[in-house]
Design an enzyme around this catalytic site. Structure first.
Site, mmCIF file in Angstrom:
data_model
loop_
_atom_site.group_PDB
_atom_site.id
_atom_site.type_symbol
_atom_site.label_atom_id
_atom_site.label_comp_id
_atom_site.label_asym_id
_atom_site.label_seq_id
_atom_site.Cartn_x
_atom_site.Cartn_y
_atom_site.Cartn_z
ATOM 1 N N CYS A 114 0.977 -1.032 0.216
ATOM 2 C CA CYS A 114 0.120 -0.123 -0.236
ATOM 3 C C CYS A 114 0.880 1.192 -0.081
ATOM 4 C CB CYS A 114 -0.954 0.045 1.361
ATOM 5 S SG CYS A 114 -1.974 1.515 1.269
ATOM 6 N N CYS A 117 -0.642 4.463 2.438
ATOM 7 C CA CYS A 117 -0.579 4.422 4.028
ATOM 8 C C CYS A 117 -0.310 2.787 4.251
ATOM 9 C CB CYS A 117 -1.810 4.845 4.511
ATOM 10 S SG CYS A 117 -3.224 4.166 3.771
ATOM 11 N N SER A 118 -1.449 2.194 4.655
ATOM 12 C CA SER A 118 -1.134 0.685 5.134
ATOM 13 C C SER A 118 -2.291 -0.099 4.860
ATOM 14 C CB SER A 118 -0.454 0.659 6.623
ATOM 15 O OG SER A 118 -1.209 1.128 7.350
ATOM 16 N N CYS A 119 -3.089 0.104 3.918
ATOM 17 C CA CYS A 119 -4.304 -0.567 3.776
ATOM 18 C C CYS A 119 -3.998 -1.877 3.877
ATOM 19 C CB CYS A 119 -5.084 -0.152 2.426
ATOM 20 S SG CYS A 119 -5.513 1.336 2.570
#
Length: 213
Positions: A114, A117-119
Site C-alpha cells: 500500500c 498508507c497501510s491498507c
C-alpha cells in the site's frame, strides 16, 4: 483506484502481571486508567481482543488458500470475485469488503503493498506486520521489488516476472501462492498449516511439507 505495477481486574486471558514485560505492564496500566475513567467498556475490550485472537488473522487466509489448492471450482470463483468466494468459508468483514486475489504462477510472482498508507485485509490476514507500514517497504516494493524480496529471503528465477499490486481503502489484495510440491497426500487442514502470512502478501513462500525418514 488501485493499479498493478509491473515492476488485574481484566486479565483478558493474559499471564499474571508478574510475568509481563515492562511494555506489557505499561499497556496494562494504561488499560486500567481508561477503564477506571469510563473511557473504555471492559466488555467491549474483551470482545475486541476475542475477535483478534480467534476470529480474524492469517489462519483465515490460509484456509482460503488451502481450499483453492484442493477445489478447482472454488479457485475459479476466488480469482473471478474473491469477496463472495471468501464468504463461502465465513471469511470477510470490515477491512475485507472488497478483495481481489491474484495467483502466483511459474511465470509471475505477485507482491502486495500500500503505497499511500497501510491498507491491509485485516479479517483475512490479521494485524499488518510493522514492516508493511514502513515507508521503505512502501516505496521500494514498487521501485525494486526483486531486491526487496531477496531481503525477505525470496530469490526468484530471473525469468519469473514480478507484479506489484497497490492496495487502497476500497480495494485490497491477497496473493494465492503456488501449492508446494510433495503435498499431494495432505488434507486441507495440513495444507493450510503450510500457508504463511507473508506468502499471502507475496514477501514469502509457503512452508515445505515435513518429510519423514
Amino acid at each position: 483506484m488501485a493499479h498493478p505495477h509491473d515492476h488485574d481486574d481484566h486479565s483478558h486471558g493474559r499471564h499474571p502481571a508478574t510475568e509481563l514485560s515492562p511494555m506489557e505492564l505499561r499497556v496494562r496500566a494504561l488499560e486500567y486508567i481508561l477503564v477506571d475513567k469510563g473511557y473504555v467498556d471492559p466488555a467491549a475490550l474483551d470482545a475486541l481482543i476475542e475477535t483478534y485472537e480467534t476470529k480474524v488473522g492469517p489462519h483465515n487466509g490460509a484456509r482460503v488458500v488451502a481450499r483453492a489448492w484442493v477445489d478447482p471450482g472454488f479457485r475459479a470463483r476466488l480469482l473471478a470475485d474473491a469477496t463472495p468466494a471468501m464468504r463461502e468459508l465465513g471469511v470477510g468483514g470490515r477491512g475485507g469488503e472488497h478483495m481481489v486475489v491474484v495467483a502466483n504462477t511459474p511465470e509471475e510472482h505477485n507482491l502486495v503493498v500500500c503505497t499511500l498508507c497501510s491498507c491491509y485485509p485485516w479479517p483475512v490476514l490479521g494485524l499488518p506486520p510493522i514492516w508493511y507500514k514502513s515507508p521503505p517497504y512502501r516505496s521500494r516494493a514498487v521501485i525494486e521489488p526483486r531486491a526487496v524480496l531477496a531481503e525477505f529471503g525470496v530469490t526468484l528465477p530471473v525469468e519469473q516476472r514480478i507484479r506489484v499490486w497497490d492496495s487502497t481503502a476500497e480495494l485490497r489484495y491477497m496473493v494465492l501462492p503456488m501449492r508446494p510440491a510433495g503435498t499431494e497426500e495432505l488434507d486441507e487442514a495440513a495444507l493450510a498449516a503450510l500457508v504463511t502470512r507473508d506468502a499471502m502478501i507475496g514477501t514469502g513462500l509457503p512452508r515445505a511439507p515435513a518429510t519423514t525418514a
